[in-house]
Motif scaffolding. Structure first.
Motif, short mmCIF file in Angstrom:
data_model
loop_
_atom_site.label_atom_id
_atom_site.label_comp_id
_atom_site.label_asym_id
_atom_site.label_seq_id
_atom_site.Cartn_x
_atom_site.Cartn_y
_atom_site.Cartn_z
N VAL A 1 0.85 -1.19 0.00
CA VAL A 1 0.00 0.00 0.00
C VAL A 1 0.89 1.24 0.00
O VAL A 1 1.80 1.35 0.82
N VAL A 2 0.64 2.14 -0.93
CA VAL A 2 1.39 3.40 -0.98
C VAL A 2 0.41 4.55 -0.74
O VAL A 2 -0.79 4.45 -1.05
N HIS A 3 0.93 5.63 -0.22
CA HIS A 3 0.12 6.80 0.13
C HIS A 3 0.70 8.05 -0.53
O HIS A 3 1.91 8.16 -0.72
N ASP A 4 -0.18 8.97 -0.87
CA ASP A 4 0.24 10.26 -1.38
C ASP A 4 -0.70 11.31 -0.79
O ASP A 4 -1.90 11.08 -0.70
N GLU A 5 -0.14 12.41 -0.39
CA GLU A 5 -0.91 13.53 0.15
C GLU A 5 -0.67 14.74 -0.74
O GLU A 5 0.48 15.08 -1.02
N ARG A 6 -1.75 15.36 -1.17
CA ARG A 6 -1.62 16.54 -2.03
C ARG A 6 -2.36 17.72 -1.42
O ARG A 6 -3.45 17.57 -0.89
N TRP A 7 -1.74 18.88 -1.54
CA TRP A 7 -2.35 20.14 -1.11
C TRP A 7 -2.56 20.97 -2.38
O TRP A 7 -1.67 21.69 -2.81
N PHE A 8 -3.71 20.82 -2.99
CA PHE A 8 -3.99 21.53 -4.23
C PHE A 8 -4.30 23.00 -4.00
O PHE A 8 -4.21 23.81 -4.92
N GLY A 9 -4.69 23.33 -2.79
CA GLY A 9 -5.09 24.71 -2.48
C GLY A 9 -6.56 24.92 -2.82
O GLY A 9 -7.24 24.03 -3.35
N ASP A 10 -7.03 26.10 -2.53
CA ASP A 10 -8.44 26.44 -2.77
C ASP A 10 -8.60 26.88 -4.22
O ASP A 10 -8.80 28.05 -4.52
N ILE A 11 -8.49 25.90 -5.14
CA ILE A 11 -8.51 26.19 -6.58
C ILE A 11 -9.89 25.99 -7.19
O ILE A 11 -10.05 26.09 -8.41
N GLY A 12 -10.86 25.69 -6.35
CA GLY A 12 -12.22 25.44 -6.81
C GLY A 12 -12.55 23.96 -6.78
O GLY A 12 -11.68 23.12 -7.00
N ARG A 13 -13.79 23.66 -6.48
CA ARG A 13 -14.24 22.28 -6.31
C ARG A 13 -13.94 21.41 -7.54
O ARG A 13 -13.39 20.33 -7.43
N GLU A 14 -14.32 21.88 -8.70
CA GLU A 14 -14.12 21.09 -9.92
C GLU A 14 -12.63 20.84 -10.16
O GLU A 14 -12.23 19.72 -10.51
N ALA A 15 -11.80 21.84 -9.96
CA ALA A 15 -10.36 21.70 -10.20
C ALA A 15 -9.74 20.70 -9.21
O ALA A 15 -8.91 19.87 -9.60
N VAL A 16 -10.15 20.78 -7.94
CA VAL A 16 -9.62 19.83 -6.95
C VAL A 16 -10.01 18.41 -7.35
O VAL A 16 -9.18 17.49 -7.31
N ARG A 17 -11.23 18.22 -7.76
CA ARG A 17 -11.70 16.89 -8.13
C ARG A 17 -10.98 16.37 -9.38
O ARG A 17 -10.57 15.20 -9.42
N LEU A 18 -10.79 17.21 -10.39
CA LEU A 18 -10.10 16.76 -11.59
C LEU A 18 -8.62 16.47 -11.33
O LEU A 18 -8.08 15.48 -11.84
N GLU A 19 -7.98 17.31 -10.53
CA GLU A 19 -6.57 17.03 -10.17
C GLU A 19 -6.47 15.72 -9.40
O GLU A 19 -5.53 14.95 -9.58
N SER A 20 -7.46 15.46 -8.56
CA SER A 20 -7.49 14.21 -7.79
C SER A 20 -7.64 13.00 -8.71
O SER A 20 -7.01 11.97 -8.49
N VAL A 21 -8.45 13.12 -9.74
CA VAL A 21 -8.60 12.04 -10.71
C VAL A 21 -7.26 11.76 -11.39
O VAL A 21 -6.87 10.61 -11.56
N ARG A 22 -6.55 12.82 -11.75
CA ARG A 22 -5.24 12.65 -12.40
C ARG A 22 -4.27 11.89 -11.50
O ARG A 22 -3.59 10.95 -11.95
N VAL A 23 -4.19 12.29 -10.25
CA VAL A 23 -3.28 11.62 -9.32
C VAL A 23 -3.71 10.17 -9.12
O VAL A 23 -2.88 9.25 -9.14
#
Length: 164
Positions: free
Chosen positions: A131-153
């Protein structure tokens, strides 16, 4: 439907899964099924994707994925411990041998000083069981942007889990 890079990443997961014979599962919270949606947007995905769990509430994380209630109480839903437990639960409660999990704060509300909007935890279980873990701090870039960046990761982590 999805941006070209996300579509390409989903195609890569499917190709790798077909090549290695690995079935995958997703355990999603803040992305609400977008990762499995990206995968199922590709023809032939049924040969690789076993299932996707959308466990938005803490109760769903416990009931569907077997996340221990004490982990949620001690660390909160947006934490490394819960992300790891979600990924492990997805493999244990499916026919998949690899999985990815996502839990975070997409915003615009729901953040705190300790867990601000844009904080997302990811975990992936490879076919080797690691099991590997990753933590990302995308910042307050907007709900849609956070979700799309999360899909990429998540898709990148899932690709590594399938090929590990």
């Amino acid at each position: 439907m999805f941006p070209d890079d996300i579509q390409a990443a989903a195609e890569a997961v499917i190709e790798a899964g077909l090549k290695s014979g690995v079935m995958v599962a997703t355990a999603e919270s803040c992305t609400g099924g977008l990762v499995s949606g990206a995968i199922t947007a590709i023809a032939g995905s049924s040969a690789v994707l076993d299932c996707g769990f959308v466990t938005y509430s803490n109760e769903a994380k416990v009931e569907l994925l077997g996340v221990a209630g004490e982990l949620l109480e001690r660390f909160g839903a947006v934490s490394e411990a819960v992300a790891r437990a979600m990924a492990q639960g997805a493999v244990q409660r499916s026919r998949a041998s690899a999985s990815v999990s996502i839990t975070g704060v997409a915003g615009p509300g729901g953040g705190s000083i300790e867990k601000p909007v844009g904080l997302v935890h990811f975990a992936a279980v490879g076919r080797d069981g690691v099991v590997v873990h990753d933590e990302r701090w995308f910042g307050d870039i907007g709900r849609e942007a956070v979700r799309l960046e999360s899909v990429r990761v998540a898709l990148a982590m899932l690709l590594r889990a399938v090929t590990a």
